[in-house]
Scaffold this motif. Structure first.
Motif, PDB file in Angstrom:
ATOM      1  N   GLU A   1      37.586  36.684  45.824  1.00 48.56           N
ATOM      2  CA  GLU A   1      37.120  36.747  44.563  1.00 48.56           C
ATOM      3  C   GLU A   1      37.923  37.528  43.645  1.00 48.56           C
ATOM      4  N   ASN A   2      38.236  36.819  42.349  1.00 54.22           N
ATOM      5  CA  ASN A   2      38.730  37.862  41.411  1.00 54.22           C
ATOM      6  C   ASN A   2      37.987  39.360  40.773  1.00 54.22           C
ATOM      7  N   ASP A   3      37.527  39.729  41.431  1.00 53.45           N
ATOM      8  CA  ASP A   3      36.320  39.900  40.412  1.00 53.45           C
ATOM      9  C   ASP A   3      36.591  41.107  39.258  1.00 53.45           C
ATOM     10  N   ALA A   4      37.456  41.781  39.261  1.00 54.92           N
ATOM     11  CA  ALA A   4      37.913  42.193  37.951  1.00 54.92           C
ATOM     12  C   ALA A   4      38.205  42.150  36.682  1.00 54.92           C
ATOM     13  N   LEU A   5      38.703  39.774  36.577  1.00 56.15           N
ATOM     14  CA  LEU A   5      38.147  39.540  35.916  1.00 56.15           C
ATOM     15  C   LEU A   5      36.856  38.903  36.014  1.00 56.15           C
ATOM     16  N   SER A   6      36.461  38.676  36.845  1.00 55.96           N
ATOM     17  CA  SER A   6      34.869  37.596  36.736  1.00 55.96           C
ATOM     18  C   SER A   6      34.130  38.839  35.968  1.00 55.96           C
ATOM     19  N   VAL A   7      33.006  37.436  34.936  1.00 58.63           N
ATOM     20  CA  VAL A   7      31.701  37.824  34.745  1.00 58.63           C
ATOM     21  C   VAL A   7      31.078  37.613  36.003  1.00 58.63           C
ATOM     22  N   THR A   8      29.336  38.131  35.399  1.00 57.23           N
ATOM     23  CA  THR A   8      28.042  37.577  36.174  1.00 57.23           C
ATOM     24  C   THR A   8      28.153  36.513  36.005  1.00 57.23           C
TER      25      THR A   8
ATOM     26  N   GLN B   1      34.174  45.546  37.973  1.00 59.25           N
ATOM     27  CA  GLN B   1      35.394  44.787  37.628  1.00 59.25           C
ATOM     28  C   GLN B   1      36.638  46.391  38.203  1.00 59.25           C
ATOM     29  N   ALA B   2      36.558  47.075  37.509  1.00 58.77           N
ATOM     30  CA  ALA B   2      37.449  47.916  37.924  1.00 58.77           C
ATOM     31  C   ALA B   2      37.296  48.399  39.319  1.00 58.77           C
ATOM     32  N   LEU B   3      36.732  48.533  39.522  1.00 61.16           N
ATOM     33  CA  LEU B   3      36.103  48.967  41.270  1.00 61.16           C
ATOM     34  C   LEU B   3      37.575  48.030  42.149  1.00 61.16           C
ATOM     35  N   ALA B   4      36.916  47.030  42.362  1.00 57.81           N
ATOM     36  CA  ALA B   4      37.923  45.935  42.026  1.00 57.81           C
ATOM     37  C   ALA B   4      39.058  45.815  42.290  1.00 57.81           C
ATOM     38  N   ALA B   5      39.274  46.581  40.973  1.00 55.04           N
ATOM     39  CA  ALA B   5      40.620  46.572  40.761  1.00 55.04           C
ATOM     40  C   ALA B   5      41.461  47.378  41.776  1.00 55.04           C
ATOM     41  N   ILE B   6      40.528  48.110  41.514  1.00 49.19           N
ATOM     42  CA  ILE B   6      41.239  50.040  42.839  1.00 49.19           C
ATOM     43  C   ILE B   6      41.089  48.930  44.157  1.00 49.19           C
ATOM     44  N   GLY B   7      40.353  48.395  44.300  1.00 48.26           N
ATOM     45  CA  GLY B   7      40.246  48.457  46.149  1.00 48.26           C
ATOM     46  C   GLY B   7      41.160  47.224  46.102  1.00 48.26           C
ATOM     47  N   GLN B   8      40.908  46.363  45.638  1.00 52.14           N
ATOM     48  CA  GLN B   8      41.917  44.605  46.552  1.00 52.14           C
ATOM     49  C   GLN B   8      43.209  45.490  46.305  1.00 52.14           C
ATOM     50  N   ILE B   9      44.079  46.240  46.029  1.00 50.32           N
ATOM     51  CA  ILE B   9      45.336  46.611  46.508  1.00 50.32           C
ATOM     52  C   ILE B   9      45.166  47.084  48.514  1.00 50.32           C
ATOM     53  N   GLY B  10      44.451  47.871  48.728  1.00 49.57           N
ATOM     54  CA  GLY B  10      44.111  48.635  49.644  1.00 49.57           C
ATOM     55  C   GLY B  10      43.450  46.864  50.467  1.00 49.57           C
TER      56      GLY B  10
END
Length: 353
Positions: free
Chosen positions: A121-128, A59-68
């Motif tokens: 997909e909003n992976d930063a907020l999604s759960v498995t 989730q943290a990686l998704a939040a970081i990578g989505q910007i780039g």
């Protein structure tokens, strides 16, 4: 989009895709992009290429990578005079009918303004337990939401084969799939390991969603530059033909729901009646499975337990258990209030072909 070795964005390839999109727009074809790669980009950026990240780390990686990821699309589209618009979706935005309609309205307004939606997909907020897990099915749900005529899934393979061509020399390419029967679905395999999820199995699930919604789907090798133009020029691919009897927008949404909330097992009389276009009455229900609310999509099973369709429940699972096996005129007295005249309305039922 992301280089398999360096985990960096392939900017030349990305620019070629945007050039293809501009050419399509010039001919009046609107385009919606569903893009992945945020987590892979962030792993490179944060130096976390090894090991298996936890859910919280993903989730943290998704939040970081989505910007780039979005910035890359914004810059590449901007070089061709196009404006990007970012959408981050969760399954609730497609599976909940009201949220689905809100998202569809926003998508339509964005296209009307002339912008190009870029969706992930909003992976930063999604759960498995509550996520798409792959962009194949997300793309199919977006195509259904947008009433798209064609969905293109780019992969590292030229479409569907009778077996994995990387391990079977005699694997034959299938250029057209007219009907997604069990034989075709069995040709899909398990998702491969690595930085992204997916595989042929999820692409076939996406094809089922898209074609049921009346959308043609294409699987093609998208690694070379100008993949959309190459398709127009006759590049080898597999085309999945749409269902010409896709029905209303509501029925297309029902068909695409990823996971029904529960199930109703029907007797032969009820199955015959709904095949003739009737609503589902409680007297024809043999059992109720799972927990669902009124308005949820529920699977319909035959007496062997095989799924034969789905529909929108007019009663909760608790009330359905009280009503099953009873006649229409008994419903009010059993529940203590006047409700709907059927467990499912005929306009909210779809059956598998």
């Amino acid at each position: 989009m992301v280089d398999g070795q360096t985990r960096a964005i392939r900017h030349d390839w990305l620019n070629s895709v945007c050039a293809d999109i501009k050419a399509l727009r010039a001919r009046g074809t609107e385009t919606v992009i569903v893009s992945s790669g945020a987590i892979a980009l962030a792993r490179r950026q944060m130096g976390l290429l090894d090991g298996r990240p936890t859910l919280a780390e993903k989730q943290a990686l998704a939040a970081i990578g989505q910007i780039g990821l979005y910035r890359a699309w914004q810059e590449a589209l901007g070089q061709h005079g196009l404006v990007a618009a970012q959408f981050l979706l969760t399954p609730g935005d497609t599976e909940n009918r009201r949220r689905h309609l809100n998202a569809r309205s926003a998508l339509e307004a964005t296209l009307a303004m002339g912008a190009v939606p870029v969706i992930n997909e909003n992976d930063a907020l999604s759960v498995t337990e509550q996520r798409f897990g792959d962009n194949d099915r997300l793309g199919a749900r977006v195509a259904q939401m947008a009433s798209a005529s064609t969905l293109v899934l780019f992969s590292d393979i030229e479409g569907l084969f009778t077996a994995d061509p990387r391990t079977h020399e005699d694997a034959a390419h299938i250029p057209v799939v007219a009907r997604l029967d069990e034989r075709i679905m069995d040709m899909g395999g398990a998702p491969p390991p690595g930085f992204s999820t997916g595989g042929m199995h999820t692409k076939l699930l996406a094809a089922r969603i898209a074609t049921r919604a009346g959308t043609e789907m294409i699987i093609a090798d998208g690694r070379a530059p100008h993949p959309l133009q190459r398709l127009e020029d006759g590049e080898r691919c597999t085309r999945f033909l749409p269902d010409i009897h896709a029905g209303t927008a509501r029925k297309r949404w029902i068909a695409g729901v990823l996971s029904p909330e529960g199930s109703l097992t029907l007797d032969e009389g009820a199955l015959a009646a709904i095949r003739e276009g009737a609503s589902l009455l409680p007297i024809g229900v043999r059992s109720v499975g799972g927990h669902f609310k009124r308005g949820d999509v529920v699977a319909l099973l035959n007496h062997h337990g095989k799924a034969i369709g789905r529909g929108v429940a007019e009663y909760s699972s608790k009330d359905a258990q009280i009503l099953m096996g009873h006649r229409l005129e008994e419903m009010d007295s059993l529940l203590g209030y006047h409700g709907r005249n059927a467990l499912m309305d005929h306009n909210s039922i779809i059956l598998d072909s």
